[in-house]
Design a protein around this motif. Structure first.
Motif, PDB file in Angstrom:
ATOM      1  N   LEU A 162      10.036  82.393  55.731  1.00  0.00           N
ATOM      2  CA  LEU A 162       9.269  81.554  54.811  1.00  0.00           C
ATOM      3  C   LEU A 162       9.210  82.141  53.405  1.00  0.00           C
ATOM      4  N   ALA A 163       9.669  83.369  53.237  1.00  0.00           N
ATOM      5  CA  ALA A 163       9.692  83.985  51.906  1.00  0.00           C
ATOM      6  C   ALA A 163      10.536  83.171  50.928  1.00  0.00           C
ATOM      7  N   VAL A 164      11.451  82.355  51.431  1.00  0.00           N
ATOM      8  CA  VAL A 164      12.241  81.509  50.533  1.00  0.00           C
ATOM      9  C   VAL A 164      11.346  80.547  49.764  1.00  0.00           C
ATOM     10  N   LEU A 165      10.152  80.292  50.274  1.00  0.00           N
ATOM     11  CA  LEU A 165       9.224  79.403  49.584  1.00  0.00           C
ATOM     12  C   LEU A 165       8.642  80.028  48.316  1.00  0.00           C
ATOM     13  N   PHE A 166       8.883  81.330  48.131  1.00  0.00           N
ATOM     14  CA  PHE A 166       8.436  81.999  46.901  1.00  0.00           C
ATOM     15  C   PHE A 166       9.227  81.533  45.678  1.00  0.00           C
ATOM     16  N   GLU A 167      10.451  81.063  45.880  1.00  0.00           N
ATOM     17  CA  GLU A 167      11.343  80.753  44.769  1.00  0.00           C
ATOM     18  C   GLU A 167      10.705  79.895  43.675  1.00  0.00           C
ATOM     19  N   PRO A 168      10.108  78.748  43.992  1.00  0.00           N
ATOM     20  CA  PRO A 168       9.542  77.951  42.900  1.00  0.00           C
ATOM     21  C   PRO A 168       8.401  78.670  42.179  1.00  0.00           C
TER      22      PRO A 168
ATOM     23  N   LEU B 192       0.024  96.404  50.547  1.00  0.00           N
ATOM     24  CA  LEU B 192       1.356  96.268  51.149  1.00  0.00           C
ATOM     25  C   LEU B 192       1.935  94.883  50.875  1.00  0.00           C
ATOM     26  N   TRP B 193       1.091  93.847  50.954  1.00  0.00           N
ATOM     27  CA  TRP B 193       1.574  92.488  50.699  1.00  0.00           C
ATOM     28  C   TRP B 193       1.861  92.272  49.218  1.00  0.00           C
ATOM     29  N   ILE B 194       1.111  92.919  48.349  1.00  0.00           N
ATOM     30  CA  ILE B 194       1.423  92.864  46.911  1.00  0.00           C
ATOM     31  C   ILE B 194       2.804  93.451  46.686  1.00  0.00           C
ATOM     32  N   ALA B 195       3.047  94.628  47.264  1.00  0.00           N
ATOM     33  CA  ALA B 195       4.349  95.286  47.122  1.00  0.00           C
ATOM     34  C   ALA B 195       5.461  94.437  47.733  1.00  0.00           C
ATOM     35  N   ALA B 196       5.221  93.843  48.894  1.00  0.00           N
ATOM     36  CA  ALA B 196       6.238  93.008  49.544  1.00  0.00           C
ATOM     37  C   ALA B 196       6.569  91.800  48.680  1.00  0.00           C
ATOM     38  N   GLY B 197       5.558  91.158  48.120  1.00  0.00           N
ATOM     39  CA  GLY B 197       5.797  90.002  47.253  1.00  0.00           C
ATOM     40  C   GLY B 197       6.608  90.367  46.028  1.00  0.00           C
ATOM     41  N   LEU B 198       6.261  91.485  45.412  1.00  0.00           N
ATOM     42  CA  LEU B 198       7.006  91.935  44.229  1.00  0.00           C
ATOM     43  C   LEU B 198       8.429  92.353  44.604  1.00  0.00           C
ATOM     44  N   PHE B 199       8.594  92.899  45.813  1.00  0.00           N
ATOM     45  CA  PHE B 199       9.928  93.246  46.294  1.00  0.00           C
ATOM     46  C   PHE B 199      10.777  91.991  46.472  1.00  0.00           C
ATOM     47  N   TYR B 200      10.196  90.961  47.105  1.00  0.00           N
ATOM     48  CA  TYR B 200      10.907  89.687  47.255  1.00  0.00           C
ATOM     49  C   TYR B 200      11.289  89.127  45.886  1.00  0.00           C
ATOM     50  N   GLU B 201      10.363  89.211  44.934  1.00  0.00           N
ATOM     51  CA  GLU B 201      10.626  88.727  43.578  1.00  0.00           C
ATOM     52  C   GLU B 201      11.808  89.480  42.960  1.00  0.00           C
ATOM     53  N   TYR B 202      11.813  90.783  43.132  1.00  0.00           N
ATOM     54  CA  TYR B 202      12.883  91.622  42.598  1.00  0.00           C
ATOM     55  C   TYR B 202      14.228  91.240  43.208  1.00  0.00           C
ATOM     56  N   ILE B 203      14.270  91.097  44.520  1.00  0.00           N
ATOM     57  CA  ILE B 203      15.506  90.690  45.197  1.00  0.00           C
ATOM     58  C   ILE B 203      15.959  89.320  44.704  1.00  0.00           C
ATOM     59  N   TYR B 204      15.004  88.394  44.576  1.00  0.00           N
ATOM     60  CA  TYR B 204      15.344  87.054  44.094  1.00  0.00           C
ATOM     61  C   TYR B 204      15.951  87.100  42.694  1.00  0.00           C
ATOM     62  N   THR B 205      15.366  87.910  41.798  1.00  0.00           N
ATOM     63  CA  THR B 205      15.893  87.960  40.427  1.00  0.00           C
ATOM     64  C   THR B 205      17.291  88.581  40.391  1.00  0.00           C
TER      65      THR B 205
END
Length: 117
Positions: free
Chosen positions: A32-38, A98-111
């Motif tokens: 479901l992390a793909v939902l972060f994209e928008p 941990l979830w803050i770090a995970a979210g920022l990690f997903y953001e980094y990978i996405y960029t």
């Protein structure tokens, strides 16, 4: 990420075999992390603490909703009831950093991925 986390938990319990466990459900939940994209596109210029807090709030919300439904069906693969900072046994407030770090990690990978596409 789930396998690394459970392996590290084994280590801290002095199980140096680093046994890691997960559930097939987690594949779909983490997917479901793909939902972060928008959201990433909308908030990419916000300060890092605001972005991290937003990601944490989204992750907590999804974890609470899915965990509650799965708990009702008796198929929830996690149970945080023993934690001092649990909410209905399905989220742990002390995991916020941990979830803050995970979210920022997903953001980094996405960029990185979107820059190369």
């Amino acid at each position: 990420m789930e396998i690394i986390w459970t392996g590290l938990n084994s280590f801290f319990r002095k199980d140096y075999s680093l046994v890691s466990t997960t559930s097939i459900y987690m594949f779909f939940i983490y997917g479901l992390a793909v939902l972060f994209e928008p959201f990433i596109k909308i908030i990419h210029n916000f300060p890092i603490i605001m972005r991290g807090g937003f990601y944490c709030l989204i992750i907590f919300s999804v974890e609470f909703l899915i965990g509650s439904v799965m708990k009702t069906a008796n198929i929830c693969p996690w149970d945080y009831s023993e934690s001092k900072y649990n909410v209905n046994g399905v989220i742990r407030l002390d995991y916020a950093p941990l979830w803050i770090a995970a979210g920022l990690f997903y953001e980094y990978i996405y960029t990185i991925i979107s820059a190369t596409a």
